[in-house]
Write a protein that holds these residues in place. Structure first.
Motif, PDB file in Angstrom:
ATOM      1  N   LEU A  89      13.226   0.850 -22.987  1.00  4.55           N
ATOM      2  CA  LEU A  89      12.667  -0.016 -24.132  1.00  4.55           C
ATOM      3  C   LEU A  89      13.588   0.622 -25.428  1.00  4.55           C
ATOM      4  O   LEU A  89      13.105   2.230 -25.582  1.00  4.55           O
ATOM      5  CB  LEU A  89      11.187  -0.305 -24.427  1.00  4.55           C
ATOM      6  N   VAL A  90      14.209   0.063 -26.245  1.00  2.00           N
ATOM      7  CA  VAL A  90      14.857   0.443 -27.308  1.00  2.00           C
ATOM      8  C   VAL A  90      14.588  -0.076 -28.570  1.00  2.00           C
ATOM      9  O   VAL A  90      14.542  -1.226 -28.852  1.00  2.00           O
ATOM     10  CB  VAL A  90      16.469   0.296 -27.169  1.00  2.00           C
ATOM     11  N   ASP A  91      14.016   0.819 -29.384  1.00  2.04           N
ATOM     12  CA  ASP A  91      13.372   0.333 -30.602  1.00  2.04           C
ATOM     13  C   ASP A  91      13.549   1.379 -31.851  1.00  2.04           C
ATOM     14  O   ASP A  91      13.498   2.633 -31.365  1.00  2.04           O
ATOM     15  CB  ASP A  91      11.746   0.012 -30.444  1.00  2.04           C
ATOM     16  N   LEU A  95       4.734  -6.229 -25.895  1.00  3.32           N
ATOM     17  CA  LEU A  95       4.192  -7.454 -25.257  1.00  3.32           C
ATOM     18  C   LEU A  95       5.233  -8.037 -24.173  1.00  3.32           C
ATOM     19  O   LEU A  95       4.589  -8.405 -23.361  1.00  3.32           O
ATOM     20  CB  LEU A  95       3.895  -8.716 -26.503  1.00  3.32           C
ATOM     21  N   ALA A  96       6.436  -7.875 -24.491  1.00  2.00           N
ATOM     22  CA  ALA A  96       7.436  -8.126 -23.484  1.00  2.00           C
ATOM     23  C   ALA A  96       7.407  -7.215 -22.266  1.00  2.00           C
ATOM     24  O   ALA A  96       7.409  -7.814 -21.071  1.00  2.00           O
ATOM     25  CB  ALA A  96       8.770  -8.101 -24.013  1.00  2.00           C
ATOM     26  N   LEU A  97       7.037  -5.695 -22.599  1.00  2.00           N
ATOM     27  CA  LEU A  97       6.521  -4.974 -21.324  1.00  2.00           C
ATOM     28  C   LEU A  97       5.338  -5.427 -20.720  1.00  2.00           C
ATOM     29  O   LEU A  97       5.562  -5.300 -19.297  1.00  2.00           O
ATOM     30  CB  LEU A  97       6.114  -3.654 -21.783  1.00  2.00           C
ATOM     31  N   ARG A  98       4.521  -5.991 -21.182  1.00  2.48           N
ATOM     32  CA  ARG A  98       3.274  -6.450 -20.574  1.00  2.48           C
ATOM     33  C   ARG A  98       3.596  -7.404 -19.392  1.00  2.48           C
ATOM     34  O   ARG A  98       3.287  -7.622 -18.498  1.00  2.48           O
ATOM     35  CB  ARG A  98       2.228  -7.206 -21.534  1.00  2.48           C
ATOM     36  N   GLU A  99       4.310  -8.383 -19.715  1.00  2.00           N
ATOM     37  CA  GLU A  99       5.113  -9.493 -18.954  1.00  2.00           C
ATOM     38  C   GLU A  99       6.085  -8.851 -18.020  1.00  2.00           C
ATOM     39  O   GLU A  99       5.949  -9.325 -16.734  1.00  2.00           O
ATOM     40  CB  GLU A  99       5.663 -10.588 -19.625  1.00  2.00           C
ATOM     41  N   VAL A 124       6.233   1.877 -32.225  1.00  2.00           N
ATOM     42  CA  VAL A 124       5.740   2.124 -30.734  1.00  2.00           C
ATOM     43  C   VAL A 124       4.589   2.888 -30.761  1.00  2.00           C
ATOM     44  O   VAL A 124       3.504   2.731 -29.832  1.00  2.00           O
ATOM     45  CB  VAL A 124       6.759   2.962 -30.044  1.00  2.00           C
ATOM     46  N   GLU A 125       4.264   4.006 -31.467  1.00  2.00           N
ATOM     47  CA  GLU A 125       3.086   4.663 -31.545  1.00  2.00           C
ATOM     48  C   GLU A 125       1.816   3.661 -32.007  1.00  2.00           C
ATOM     49  O   GLU A 125       0.696   4.153 -31.615  1.00  2.00           O
ATOM     50  CB  GLU A 125       3.361   5.846 -32.708  1.00  2.00           C
ATOM     51  N   LEU A 126       2.343   2.749 -33.080  1.00  2.00           N
ATOM     52  CA  LEU A 126       0.976   1.930 -33.278  1.00  2.00           C
ATOM     53  C   LEU A 126       0.743   1.085 -32.182  1.00  2.00           C
ATOM     54  O   LEU A 126      -0.485   0.837 -31.921  1.00  2.00           O
ATOM     55  CB  LEU A 126       1.630   1.114 -34.281  1.00  2.00           C
ATOM     56  N   ALA A 127       1.554   0.386 -31.364  1.00  4.33           N
ATOM     57  CA  ALA A 127       1.657  -0.428 -30.166  1.00  4.33           C
ATOM     58  C   ALA A 127       0.698   0.525 -29.011  1.00  4.33           C
ATOM     59  O   ALA A 127      -0.089  -0.151 -28.289  1.00  4.33           O
ATOM     60  CB  ALA A 127       2.784  -0.896 -29.823  1.00  4.33           C
ATOM     61  N   ALA A 140       0.712  -1.341 -21.989  1.00  4.87           N
ATOM     62  CA  ALA A 140       1.960  -1.417 -21.464  1.00  4.87           C
ATOM     63  C   ALA A 140       2.834  -0.175 -21.352  1.00  4.87           C
ATOM     64  O   ALA A 140       3.320   0.106 -20.364  1.00  4.87           O
ATOM     65  CB  ALA A 140       2.480  -2.560 -22.170  1.00  4.87           C
ATOM     66  N   PHE A 141       2.630   0.497 -22.364  1.00  6.05           N
ATOM     67  CA  PHE A 141       3.532   1.848 -22.493  1.00  6.05           C
ATOM     68  C   PHE A 141       3.104   3.105 -21.576  1.00  6.05           C
ATOM     69  O   PHE A 141       3.782   3.990 -21.519  1.00  6.05           O
ATOM     70  CB  PHE A 141       3.655   2.158 -24.030  1.00  6.05           C
ATOM     71  N   GLU A 142       1.989   2.813 -20.848  1.00  9.04           N
ATOM     72  CA  GLU A 142       1.254   3.891 -19.961  1.00  9.04           C
ATOM     73  C   GLU A 142       2.002   3.733 -18.545  1.00  9.04           C
ATOM     74  O   GLU A 142       1.811   4.688 -17.989  1.00  9.04           O
ATOM     75  CB  GLU A 142      -0.007   3.800 -20.065  1.00  9.04           C
TER      76      GLU A 142
END
Length: 516
Positions: A316-318, A300-304, A324-327, A340-342
């Motif tokens: 992004l460090v998680d 969601l932060a990536l989206r912004e 992340v796979e779920l998102a 956003a991850f694409e």
């Protein structure tokens, strides 16, 4: 010693090793349950170890009274461990769901003490039995203890790398209990000529085996219904990962994410949080080409961030790859984060944020700290002077850091301790807070090497909540949340920085949120 007795003694050593594996798995399982249900992992694991060892001491003391019918006593103990330990996780979820706070802690701690006591009874009885069949007492003690200690190591490794990630907490308890039953039946068969009520023990053991097997097959589904009662909305997805328990709920279009039982966002108002987290530092940073997000695996932060054209690299460090796979792959989450991850600018690193910053060799224009609240020792290190110093050292001149900093209303002292800790690094800070209906009043700390001038903030991307005109109001705090913290006697509280050596923020956090 006859061949028959030699065979029996070997089986005793094997039995001691296997039940030790089961015992250590139950011990760490109870610690994990306490951490998940009651919070504060260090506290729960400490209490678990203390209570379990105390129980073992009580069991060893009580074993002095067991001098006859040793095999039968051992089998009764194993049946008891299997029944109580097997149903422990399942029943704990039920107690939590139906009886509420307080009852769950009493149930868990009582279970730990009882299973610990039964575990403490096992080894002295096996040692006496080994001695009874002809093994010298010094050899029998040494060999049984060796099997016990070696089994402890194996049990811990099995829980970490096999049982918890593959089977979850509820099924693990049932599976380990089944192993206890198998050991009991194996010993029963080995010493069948000595058992006066062989048929009765066989029937009880077989019945427990079937009961526990049914629990392993269907108990998790029933526990899921208990867990559902802990959440106001229907659960649509649940997963026990290597690092945490992920739960998604949804009701009337409101999608919510919980990690280890803690709400992370509600789709009805998450934009308020993420717009504030992202757009204030992005607006003030002199450059915004190299962006770092610590946490934020929901995307969601990536989206912004992706509303800006400037960024060339977004890291992004998680810690948890499953989050992340779920998102990425869950249709509802992917829709919310707008895939956003694409974006090819995004580079995902699965690593502990502290370790990443220690090893990082780059510099960033904007650093966003979107991590869970500091409610345990693992998360506490990400709110320390040492961690914020690492952030400062990897911030470009003119760069900005934004840190989510819990609620200045519900956890006032925690919020201002975070601000004070960041300030101790030599950086300048500015404070913001806003109302998020699903969370309440929530706070952020903005930090920079340079003086911060909020009048220069200009929100020029599309938003649902945040506007340039609104910014000054977010820096205003009421008297009960403005950092002037006093004790009951009216004396002002002197805030001290949170450090790795003195993690003072955990106790403050637990105390502040206890009633919410």
């Amino acid at each position: 010693m006859s061949d028959n007795n030699a065979m029996k003694s070997k089986r005793i050593y094997w039995a001691s090793g296997i039940v030790s594996i089961c015992g250590i798995i139950f011990e760490v399982l109870f610690g994990a349950l306490g951490s998940y249900i009651l919070g504060d992992g260090v506290k729960q694991y400490t209490l678990t170890i203390s209570l379990f060892l105390t129980g073992m001491g009580i069991g060893s003391f009580l074993s002095e009274r067991v001098m006859k019918k040793l095999v039968q006593a051992f089998i009764i103990i194993e049946f008891s461990v299997a029944f109580i330990g097997g149903f422990s996780a399942f029943l704990l979820f039920g107690v939590t769901a139906y009886l509420g706070s307080g009852s769950d802690a009493i149930f868990l701690y009582t279970t730990i003490l009882v299973v610990g006591t039964l575990t403490g009874l096992e080894l002295p009885i096996l040692i006496r039995k080994a001695n009874e069949i002809g093994v010298q007492i010094n050899k029998s003690t040494a060999r049984v203890l060796f099997s016990d200690y070696a089994g402890g190591l194996i049990g811990g490794l099995l829980f970490i790398y096999l049982f918890r990630p593959q089977f979850g907490l509820v099924k693990t308890a049932f599976l380990v209990a089944i192993i206890n039953i198998i050991v009991a039946l194996w010993v029963l068969y080995t010493f069948r000529k000595e058992i006066t009520h062989l048929k009765m023990f066989s029937v009880i053991g077989g019945g427990l085996f079937i009961l526990l097997l049914g629990g392993a097959m269907y108990g998790e589904e029933m526990a899921f219904s208990f867990e559902q009662k802990l959440y106001s909305d229907p659960i649509i997805y649940t997963e026990e990962t290597k690092y945490q328990r992920i739960i998604l709920t949804k009701e009337q279009g409101d999608l919510r994410l919980y990690l280890d039982g803690q709400l992370q966002f509600s789709s009805s108002d998450e934009y308020r949080y993420h717009e504030t987290l992202v757009h204030i530092p992005m607006s003030l940073a002199e450059r915004r080409e190299n962006i770092l997000v610590l946490g934020g695996g929901d995307g969601l932060a990536l989206r912004e961030i992706e509303k800006y054209e400037d960024p060339k690299n977004i890291t992004l460090v998680d810690l948890d790859p499953r989050m992340v796979e779920l998102a990425k792959n869950n249709p509802q989450l992917a829709k919310l984060n707008e895939n956003a991850f694409e974006n090819k600018k995004v580079n995902v690193v699965h690593k502990d944020a502290f370790d990443f910053m220690e090893e990082a060799d780059g510099f960033y224009d904007v650093i966003l700290v979107d991590l869970p609240d500091p409610n345990n020792e693992t998360l506490n290190k990400l709110y320390t002077l040492e961690f914020y110093s690492l952030l400062r050292n990897h911030l470009n001149p003119g760069g900005m850091i934004m840190v989510q900093s819990t609620s200045p209303v519900f956890a006032t002292e925690v919020y201002w301790t975070i601000d004070h800790t960041i300030g101790e690094t030599g950086m300048n800070t500015e404070n913001f807070h806003l109302d998020i209906p699903s969370f309440g009043n929530w706070g952020f700390v903005l930090a920079s090497r340079n003086p911060i001038d909020i009048s220069k903030i200009n929100i020029n991307v599309e938003t649902q909540y945040l506007s340039t005109e609104l910014i000054p109001s977010l820096t205003k705090f009421g008297k009960d949340e403005d950092g002037t913290i006093t004790k009951d006697d009216g004396q002002k509280v002197e805030l001290k920085p949170n450090t790795l050596i003195r993690p003072n923020i955990i106790e403050k956090y637990e105390k502040a949120w206890r009633d919410y």
